[in-house]
Scaffold this motif. Structure first.
Motif, PDB file in Angstrom:
ATOM      1  N   PHE A  26       0.833  -1.208   0.000  1.00  0.00           N
ATOM      2  CA  PHE A  26       0.000   0.000   0.000  1.00  0.00           C
ATOM      3  C   PHE A  26       0.867   1.259   0.000  1.00  0.00           C
ATOM      4  CE2 PHE A  26      -2.176   3.397   2.292  1.00  0.00           C
ATOM      5  CZ  PHE A  26      -3.328   3.533   1.531  1.00  0.00           C
ATOM      6  N   TYR A  27       1.840   1.326   0.916  1.00  0.00           N
ATOM      7  CA  TYR A  27       2.657   2.540   1.016  1.00  0.00           C
ATOM      8  C   TYR A  27       3.666   2.644  -0.123  1.00  0.00           C
ATOM      9  CZ  TYR A  27       0.340   3.389   5.376  1.00  0.00           C
ATOM     10  OH  TYR A  27      -0.630   3.635   6.318  1.00  0.00           O
ATOM     11  N   GLY A  28       4.108   1.522  -0.657  1.00  0.00           N
ATOM     12  CA  GLY A  28       4.951   1.571  -1.845  1.00  0.00           C
ATOM     13  C   GLY A  28       4.181   2.133  -3.031  1.00  0.00           C
ATOM     14  N   LEU A  29       2.956   1.658  -3.212  1.00  0.00           N
ATOM     15  CA  LEU A  29       2.102   2.162  -4.300  1.00  0.00           C
ATOM     16  C   LEU A  29       1.742   3.627  -4.074  1.00  0.00           C
ATOM     17  CD1 LEU A  29       0.538   1.491  -6.891  1.00  0.00           C
ATOM     18  CD2 LEU A  29      -1.369   0.753  -5.452  1.00  0.00           C
ATOM     19  N   ALA A  30       1.452   3.993  -2.835  1.00  0.00           N
ATOM     20  CA  ALA A  30       1.115   5.390  -2.529  1.00  0.00           C
ATOM     21  C   ALA A  30       2.282   6.316  -2.872  1.00  0.00           C
ATOM     22  CB  ALA A  30       0.731   5.532  -1.063  1.00  0.00           C
ATOM     23  N   GLY A  31       3.503   5.908  -2.497  1.00  0.00           N
ATOM     24  CA  GLY A  31       4.676   6.717  -2.828  1.00  0.00           C
ATOM     25  C   GLY A  31       4.862   6.855  -4.327  1.00  0.00           C
ATOM     26  N   TYR A  32       4.627   5.746  -5.043  1.00  0.00           N
ATOM     27  CA  TYR A  32       4.744   5.771  -6.507  1.00  0.00           C
ATOM     28  C   TYR A  32       3.701   6.713  -7.126  1.00  0.00           C
ATOM     29  CZ  TYR A  32       4.427   4.322 -11.353  1.00  0.00           C
ATOM     30  OH  TYR A  32       4.379   4.320 -12.718  1.00  0.00           O
ATOM     31  N   ILE A  33       2.469   6.606  -6.674  1.00  0.00           N
ATOM     32  CA  ILE A  33       1.395   7.451  -7.225  1.00  0.00           C
ATOM     33  C   ILE A  33       1.669   8.922  -6.945  1.00  0.00           C
ATOM     34  CG2 ILE A  33      -1.049   8.052  -6.949  1.00  0.00           C
ATOM     35  CD1 ILE A  33      -1.572   5.001  -6.623  1.00  0.00           C
ATOM     36  N   LEU A  34       2.093   9.226  -5.716  1.00  0.00           N
ATOM     37  CA  LEU A  34       2.416  10.615  -5.400  1.00  0.00           C
ATOM     38  C   LEU A  34       3.573  11.125  -6.248  1.00  0.00           C
ATOM     39  CD1 LEU A  34       1.990  10.641  -1.524  1.00  0.00           C
ATOM     40  CD2 LEU A  34       0.620  11.901  -3.198  1.00  0.00           C
ATOM     41  N   ALA A  35       4.594  10.302  -6.414  1.00  0.00           N
ATOM     42  CA  ALA A  35       5.755  10.718  -7.206  1.00  0.00           C
ATOM     43  C   ALA A  35       5.386  10.993  -8.656  1.00  0.00           C
ATOM     44  CB  ALA A  35       6.852   9.655  -7.131  1.00  0.00           C
ATOM     45  N   THR A  36       4.531  10.155  -9.212  1.00  0.00           N
ATOM     46  CA  THR A  36       4.167  10.350 -10.623  1.00  0.00           C
ATOM     47  C   THR A  36       3.188  11.508 -10.808  1.00  0.00           C
ATOM     48  OG1 THR A  36       2.439   8.669 -10.472  1.00  0.00           O
ATOM     49  CG2 THR A  36       4.597   7.955 -11.281  1.00  0.00           C
ATOM     50  N   LEU A 107      13.642  -0.657   4.122  1.00  0.00           N
ATOM     51  CA  LEU A 107      14.787  -0.385   3.253  1.00  0.00           C
ATOM     52  C   LEU A 107      14.423  -0.541   1.776  1.00  0.00           C
ATOM     53  CD1 LEU A 107      17.670  -2.068   5.282  1.00  0.00           C
ATOM     54  CD2 LEU A 107      17.362   0.386   4.836  1.00  0.00           C
ATOM     55  N   VAL A 108      13.611  -1.538   1.460  1.00  0.00           N
ATOM     56  CA  VAL A 108      13.169  -1.708   0.062  1.00  0.00           C
ATOM     57  C   VAL A 108      12.348  -0.484  -0.362  1.00  0.00           C
ATOM     58  CG1 VAL A 108      11.699  -3.079  -1.476  1.00  0.00           C
ATOM     59  CG2 VAL A 108      13.280  -4.227   0.089  1.00  0.00           C
ATOM     60  N   LEU A 109      11.482   0.005   0.521  1.00  0.00           N
ATOM     61  CA  LEU A 109      10.686   1.197   0.191  1.00  0.00           C
ATOM     62  C   LEU A 109      11.572   2.433   0.028  1.00  0.00           C
ATOM     63  CD1 LEU A 109       7.573   0.747   2.508  1.00  0.00           C
ATOM     64  CD2 LEU A 109       7.658   0.521   0.015  1.00  0.00           C
ATOM     65  N   VAL A 110      12.580   2.586   0.878  1.00  0.00           N
ATOM     66  CA  VAL A 110      13.507   3.715   0.748  1.00  0.00           C
ATOM     67  C   VAL A 110      14.267   3.605  -0.575  1.00  0.00           C
ATOM     68  CG1 VAL A 110      15.619   4.758   1.679  1.00  0.00           C
ATOM     69  CG2 VAL A 110      13.734   4.178   3.217  1.00  0.00           C
ATOM     70  N   GLY A 111      14.728   2.409  -0.910  1.00  0.00           N
ATOM     71  CA  GLY A 111      15.411   2.214  -2.192  1.00  0.00           C
ATOM     72  C   GLY A 111      14.508   2.530  -3.372  1.00  0.00           C
ATOM     73  N   GLY A 112      13.248   2.117  -3.273  1.00  0.00           N
ATOM     74  CA  GLY A 112      12.293   2.436  -4.331  1.00  0.00           C
ATOM     75  C   GLY A 112      12.075   3.930  -4.461  1.00  0.00           C
ATOM     76  N   ALA A 113      12.011   4.622  -3.333  1.00  0.00           N
ATOM     77  CA  ALA A 113      11.839   6.077  -3.359  1.00  0.00           C
ATOM     78  C   ALA A 113      13.054   6.746  -3.996  1.00  0.00           C
ATOM     79  CB  ALA A 113      11.606   6.601  -1.943  1.00  0.00           C
ATOM     80  N   LEU A 114      14.250   6.253  -3.678  1.00  0.00           N
ATOM     81  CA  LEU A 114      15.453   6.792  -4.317  1.00  0.00           C
ATOM     82  C   LEU A 114      15.410   6.583  -5.833  1.00  0.00           C
ATOM     83  CD1 LEU A 114      18.186   5.584  -1.792  1.00  0.00           C
ATOM     84  CD2 LEU A 114      17.615   7.972  -2.307  1.00  0.00           C
ATOM     85  N   ALA A 115      14.952   5.421  -6.248  1.00  0.00           N
ATOM     86  CA  ALA A 115      14.888   5.107  -7.680  1.00  0.00           C
ATOM     87  C   ALA A 115      13.883   5.987  -8.413  1.00  0.00           C
ATOM     88  CB  ALA A 115      14.546   3.635  -7.880  1.00  0.00           C
ATOM     89  N   ASN A 118      12.003  11.346  -6.821  1.00  0.00           N
ATOM     90  CA  ASN A 118      10.981  12.338  -6.509  1.00  0.00           C
ATOM     91  C   ASN A 118      10.800  12.363  -4.995  1.00  0.00           C
ATOM     92  OD1 ASN A 118       8.226  13.417  -5.979  1.00  0.00           O
ATOM     93  ND2 ASN A 118       8.167  13.566  -8.219  1.00  0.00           N
ATOM     94  N   LEU A 119      10.846  13.560  -4.418  1.00  0.00           N
ATOM     95  CA  LEU A 119      10.713  13.693  -2.967  1.00  0.00           C
ATOM     96  C   LEU A 119       9.390  13.134  -2.444  1.00  0.00           C
ATOM     97  CD1 LEU A 119      12.258  17.245  -2.429  1.00  0.00           C
ATOM     98  CD2 LEU A 119      13.276  15.029  -1.873  1.00  0.00           C
ATOM     99  N   ALA A 120       8.341  13.229  -3.237  1.00  0.00           N
ATOM    100  CA  ALA A 120       7.029  12.723  -2.808  1.00  0.00           C
ATOM    101  C   ALA A 120       7.057  11.214  -2.568  1.00  0.00           C
ATOM    102  CB  ALA A 120       5.964  13.069  -3.841  1.00  0.00           C
ATOM    103  N   ALA A 121       7.940  10.511  -3.245  1.00  0.00           N
ATOM    104  CA  ALA A 121       8.031   9.057  -3.082  1.00  0.00           C
ATOM    105  C   ALA A 121       8.436   8.671  -1.667  1.00  0.00           C
ATOM    106  CB  ALA A 121       9.024   8.483  -4.090  1.00  0.00           C
ATOM    107  N   PHE A 122       9.114   9.570  -0.966  1.00  0.00           N
ATOM    108  CA  PHE A 122       9.543   9.269   0.405  1.00  0.00           C
ATOM    109  C   PHE A 122       8.394   9.281   1.404  1.00  0.00           C
ATOM    110  CE2 PHE A 122      13.498  10.258  -1.671  1.00  0.00           C
ATOM    111  CZ  PHE A 122      14.328   9.251  -1.184  1.00  0.00           C
ATOM    112  N   SER A 123       7.237   9.736   0.960  1.00  0.00           N
ATOM    113  CA  SER A 123       6.060   9.655   1.841  1.00  0.00           C
ATOM    114  C   SER A 123       5.724   8.188   2.117  1.00  0.00           C
ATOM    115  CB  SER A 123       4.860  10.367   1.217  1.00  0.00           C
ATOM    116  OG  SER A 123       4.493   9.732  -0.002  1.00  0.00           O
TER     117      SER A 123
END
Length: 163
Positions: A26-36, A107-115, A118-123
């Motif tokens: 859920f939070y991985g997808l949320a970070g992705y949606i916010l970033a895009t 850590l996987v979510l942080v790595g995904g946010a780095l990839a 976009n700062l919004a991905a860190f949410s």
């Protein structure tokens, strides 16, 4: 209060409804949606993009190593029913953190946010850490203290929740 009401209430408190893998997704997808959807928060950093690869790899390694520790101890890895844990695992990564599975997912979510660059991905990782602590770790700790008593209390005093 009659004993049956106490045990029923205690059973309800133990039931966990938002499983960690669901929170992770859920939070991985949320970070992705916010970033895009918030391109103004994008940044371009090739070094940070490449840093995402080892962060994700370390996160996955931590997660699988923690699961393996539970398997070696022949205890349940099911986070929905922590009361079924037959053994308190304090070896391997559990010597350094009480929650290496959740740390690995973080850590996987942080790595995904780095990839995502976009700062919004860190949410996603931030909200995951808050959610997993409040909705999973705190209830699990109450159950483990009930099940393992002073052994868990001693472990909790010597080992940090996250790092």
């Amino acid at each position: 209060m009659p004993q049956t009401q106490i045990s029923e209430r205690s059973k309800k408190q133990k039931k966990l409804y938002f499983p960690p893998l669901m929170q992770f997704a859920f939070y991985g997808l949320a970070g992705y949606i916010l970033a895009t959807n918030l391109p103004a928060l994008a940044y371009g950093s090739v070094p940070l993009f490449w840093l995402s690869v080892p962060v994700i790899a370390v996160g996955a390694l931590v997660l699988f190593s923690a699961v393996r520790s539970f398997g070696k101890a022949n205890t349940t890895v099911n986070p929905i029913t922590p009361e079924q844990a037959e053994q308190l695992v304090t070896t391997g990564l559990y010597r350094f953190t009480r929650n290496p599975m959740y740390l690995g997912m973080l850590l996987v979510l942080v790595g995904g946010a780095l990839a995502l660059q976009n700062l919004a991905a860190f949410s996603g990782p931030i909200l995951y850490a808050l959610s997993i602590t409040l909705l999973q770790i705190f209830p699990e700790e109450r159950v483990l203290e009930q099940n393992f008593g002073s052994a868990f209390t001693a472990y909790r005093k010597q080992t940090r929740r996250w790092l």
